[in-house]
Design a protein around this motif. Structure first.
Motif, PDB file in Angstrom:
ATOM      1  N   TRP A  87       4.748  -0.865  -9.420  1.00 30.98           N
ATOM      2  CA  TRP A  87       4.511  -0.237  -8.119  1.00 30.98           C
ATOM      3  C   TRP A  87       4.244  -1.281  -7.045  1.00 30.98           C
ATOM      4  O   TRP A  87       3.658  -2.318  -7.312  1.00 30.98           O
ATOM      5  CB  TRP A  87       3.292   0.682  -8.197  1.00 30.98           C
ATOM      6  CG  TRP A  87       3.444   1.793  -9.157  1.00 30.98           C
ATOM      7  CD1 TRP A  87       2.881   1.907 -10.393  1.00 30.98           C
ATOM      8  CD2 TRP A  87       4.220   2.981  -8.973  1.00 30.98           C
ATOM      9  NE1 TRP A  87       3.245   3.074 -10.989  1.00 30.98           N
ATOM     10  CE2 TRP A  87       4.067   3.763 -10.144  1.00 30.98           C
ATOM     11  CE3 TRP A  87       5.021   3.462  -7.945  1.00 30.98           C
ATOM     12  CZ2 TRP A  87       4.687   4.999 -10.300  1.00 30.98           C
ATOM     13  CZ3 TRP A  87       5.634   4.692  -8.103  1.00 30.98           C
ATOM     14  CH2 TRP A  87       5.472   5.441  -9.265  1.00 30.98           C
ATOM     15  N   GLN A  88       4.632  -0.954  -5.815  1.00 37.47           N
ATOM     16  CA  GLN A  88       4.177  -1.737  -4.668  1.00 37.47           C
ATOM     17  C   GLN A  88       2.689  -1.495  -4.505  1.00 37.47           C
ATOM     18  O   GLN A  88       2.156  -0.472  -4.947  1.00 37.47           O
ATOM     19  CB  GLN A  88       4.886  -1.291  -3.385  1.00 37.47           C
ATOM     20  CG  GLN A  88       6.316  -1.702  -3.296  1.00 37.47           C
ATOM     21  CD  GLN A  88       6.950  -1.326  -1.958  1.00 37.47           C
ATOM     22  OE1 GLN A  88       6.277  -0.897  -1.028  1.00 37.47           O
ATOM     23  NE2 GLN A  88       8.264  -1.485  -1.875  1.00 37.47           N
TER      24      GLN A  88
ATOM     25  N   GLU B 152       3.022  -6.915   0.331  1.00 43.25           N
ATOM     26  CA  GLU B 152       3.879  -6.171   1.236  1.00 43.25           C
ATOM     27  C   GLU B 152       3.255  -6.164   2.626  1.00 43.25           C
ATOM     28  O   GLU B 152       2.042  -6.070   2.778  1.00 43.25           O
ATOM     29  CB  GLU B 152       4.048  -4.725   0.747  1.00 43.25           C
ATOM     30  CG  GLU B 152       4.783  -4.616  -0.554  1.00 43.25           C
ATOM     31  CD  GLU B 152       3.897  -4.819  -1.769  1.00 43.25           C
ATOM     32  OE1 GLU B 152       2.663  -4.774  -1.636  1.00 43.25           O
ATOM     33  OE2 GLU B 152       4.437  -5.045  -2.852  1.00 43.25           O
TER      34      GLU B 152
ATOM     35  N   THR C  40       2.329   9.358  -1.184  1.00 38.12           N
ATOM     36  CA  THR C  40       3.629   8.750  -1.447  1.00 38.12           C
ATOM     37  C   THR C  40       3.407   7.315  -1.889  1.00 38.12           C
ATOM     38  O   THR C  40       2.622   6.595  -1.275  1.00 38.12           O
ATOM     39  CB  THR C  40       4.514   8.754  -0.186  1.00 38.12           C
ATOM     40  OG1 THR C  40       4.675  10.100   0.253  1.00 38.12           O
ATOM     41  CG2 THR C  40       5.875   8.143  -0.456  1.00 38.12           C
ATOM     42  N   THR C  41       4.087   6.929  -2.956  1.00 34.63           N
ATOM     43  CA  THR C  41       4.033   5.546  -3.419  1.00 34.63           C
ATOM     44  C   THR C  41       5.420   5.123  -3.869  1.00 34.63           C
ATOM     45  O   THR C  41       6.245   5.960  -4.251  1.00 34.63           O
ATOM     46  CB  THR C  41       2.969   5.362  -4.525  1.00 34.63           C
ATOM     47  OG1 THR C  41       2.761   3.975  -4.750  1.00 34.63           O
ATOM     48  CG2 THR C  41       3.334   6.066  -5.802  1.00 34.63           C
ATOM     49  N   VAL C  42       5.672   3.825  -3.812  1.00 37.39           N
ATOM     50  CA  VAL C  42       7.012   3.277  -4.000  1.00 37.39           C
ATOM     51  C   VAL C  42       6.991   2.241  -5.122  1.00 37.39           C
ATOM     52  O   VAL C  42       6.024   1.503  -5.276  1.00 37.39           O
ATOM     53  CB  VAL C  42       7.500   2.627  -2.676  1.00 37.39           C
ATOM     54  CG1 VAL C  42       8.868   2.005  -2.817  1.00 37.39           C
ATOM     55  CG2 VAL C  42       7.476   3.643  -1.541  1.00 37.39           C
ATOM     56  N   THR C  43       8.074   2.168  -5.871  1.00 37.08           N
ATOM     57  CA  THR C  43       8.180   1.180  -6.940  1.00 37.08           C
ATOM     58  C   THR C  43       8.294  -0.231  -6.362  1.00 37.08           C
ATOM     59  O   THR C  43       8.731  -0.422  -5.220  1.00 37.08           O
ATOM     60  CB  THR C  43       9.408   1.442  -7.836  1.00 37.08           C
ATOM     61  OG1 THR C  43      10.577   1.385  -7.039  1.00 37.08           O
ATOM     62  CG2 THR C  43       9.307   2.771  -8.549  1.00 37.08           C
TER      63      THR C  43
ATOM     64  N   ASP D 106      13.102   5.809  -6.782  1.00 32.35           N
ATOM     65  CA  ASP D 106      12.262   4.641  -6.515  1.00 32.35           C
ATOM     66  C   ASP D 106      10.924   4.969  -5.850  1.00 32.35           C
ATOM     67  O   ASP D 106      10.252   4.075  -5.343  1.00 32.35           O
ATOM     68  CB  ASP D 106      13.027   3.620  -5.661  1.00 32.35           C
ATOM     69  CG  ASP D 106      13.369   4.138  -4.275  1.00 32.35           C
ATOM     70  OD1 ASP D 106      13.120   5.331  -3.981  1.00 32.35           O
ATOM     71  OD2 ASP D 106      13.903   3.352  -3.473  1.00 32.35           O
ATOM     72  N   HIS D 107      10.548   6.226  -5.846  1.00 28.16           N
ATOM     73  CA  HIS D 107       9.251   6.570  -5.268  1.00 28.16           C
ATOM     74  C   HIS D 107       8.795   7.946  -5.736  1.00 28.16           C
ATOM     75  O   HIS D 107       9.543   8.678  -6.375  1.00 28.16           O
ATOM     76  CB  HIS D 107       9.257   6.475  -3.742  1.00 28.16           C
ATOM     77  CG  HIS D 107      10.166   7.439  -3.046  1.00 28.16           C
ATOM     78  ND1 HIS D 107      11.533   7.272  -2.966  1.00 28.16           N
ATOM     79  CD2 HIS D 107       9.906   8.605  -2.394  1.00 28.16           C
ATOM     80  CE1 HIS D 107      12.058   8.272  -2.289  1.00 28.16           C
ATOM     81  NE2 HIS D 107      11.101   9.097  -1.936  1.00 28.16           N
TER      82      HIS D 107
ATOM     83  N   ARG E 157      11.440  -1.547  -4.717  1.00 26.59           N
ATOM     84  CA  ARG E 157      12.204  -0.299  -4.621  1.00 26.59           C
ATOM     85  C   ARG E 157      13.213  -0.151  -5.769  1.00 26.59           C
ATOM     86  O   ARG E 157      14.278   0.437  -5.613  1.00 26.59           O
ATOM     87  CB  ARG E 157      12.887  -0.157  -3.262  1.00 26.59           C
ATOM     88  CG  ARG E 157      11.845  -0.004  -2.141  1.00 26.59           C
ATOM     89  CD  ARG E 157      12.314   0.800  -0.989  1.00 26.59           C
ATOM     90  NE  ARG E 157      12.404   2.201  -1.297  1.00 26.59           N
ATOM     91  CZ  ARG E 157      11.774   3.176  -0.631  1.00 26.59           C
ATOM     92  NH1 ARG E 157      10.965   2.865   0.351  1.00 26.59           N
ATOM     93  NH2 ARG E 157      11.953   4.425  -0.948  1.00 26.59           N
ATOM     94  N   GLU E 158      12.814  -0.680  -6.933  1.00 26.02           N
ATOM     95  CA  GLU E 158      13.660  -0.567  -8.116  1.00 26.02           C
ATOM     96  C   GLU E 158      13.783   0.904  -8.509  1.00 26.02           C
ATOM     97  O   GLU E 158      12.794   1.622  -8.576  1.00 26.02           O
ATOM     98  CB  GLU E 158      13.065  -1.369  -9.276  1.00 26.02           C
ATOM     99  CG  GLU E 158      13.932  -1.382 -10.504  1.00 26.02           C
ATOM    100  CD  GLU E 158      13.354  -2.212 -11.638  1.00 26.02           C
ATOM    101  OE1 GLU E 158      13.953  -2.182 -12.726  1.00 26.02           O
ATOM    102  OE2 GLU E 158      12.320  -2.867 -11.444  1.00 26.02           O
ATOM    103  N   ALA E 159      14.976   1.345  -8.794  1.00 21.14           N
ATOM    104  CA  ALA E 159      15.239   2.749  -9.128  1.00 21.14           C
ATOM    105  C   ALA E 159      14.885   3.034 -10.595  1.00 21.14           C
ATOM    106  O   ALA E 159      15.723   3.469 -11.387  1.00 21.14           O
ATOM    107  CB  ALA E 159      16.689   3.097  -8.824  1.00 21.14           C
TER     108      ALA E 159
END
Length: 160
Positions: free
Chosen positions: A107-108, A3, A24-27, A66-67, A30-32
């Motif tokens: 996760w990203q 990323e 904060t962390t993101v899938t 997604d996060h 950004r998959e829900a």
């Protein structure tokens, strides 16, 4: 492909025992993922592990589709990177086992952290964190959203 900006997230990161941090962390992609009740509850169980070990005091969290937003206070000398690596690895293993998708990224890379200033009101910040589903239009009342908790708030988001 990594990323963009991942390495900038780490620049200047400092982990201080006794200080609160908003993480904060993101899938991946950004998959829900956390629209699924079992996957969201699995992540919540993973957040409880470092809390139960006494590594952090979990002050508030909300699992969005997604996060994740997580307000924690470090209780021991532990780097934020080690904390998040542990939670993300453990949760990814559980999620992939549940889905039958061994090795698929959940996760990203990286995460965002913000040290909470000593003068900030942690309860107000906790209310802000758990109000994310309201601001995102997912629910009309916080008590209708199942994936949050806060140390000082009841099931309706009121201070106790």
């Amino acid at each position: 492909m990594p990323e963009k900006g991942y390495h900038r997230l780490r620049r200047g990161r400092y982990s201080e025992p006794g200080r609160a941090y908003l993480l904060t962390t993101v899938t991946a992609g950004r998959e829900a993922l956390f629209e699924s009740l079992p996957l969201a509850r699995s992540l919540v169980a993973c957040l409880r592990v470092p809390h139960n070990r006494g590594e952090v005091r979990s002050l508030a969290f909300v699992v969005m589709p997604d996060h994740l937003h997580w307000l924690v206070q470090l209780e021991r000398p532990l780097s934020l990177t080690a904390l998040m690596r542990s939670v993300k690895t453990y949760s990814a293993q559980r999620i992939n086992t549940f889905r039958g998708t061994k090795g698929v990224p959940v996760w990203q890379r990286g995460f965002h952290d913000r040290a909470v200033r000593k003068e900030e009101d942690l309860r107000a910040l906790a209310r802000y964190v758990i109000a994310n589903p309201l601001r995102a239009g997912l629910v009309e009342r916080i008590e209708d959203y199942p994936h949050w908790d806060a140390a000082w708030l009841d099931g309706k988001g009121r201070v106790i």
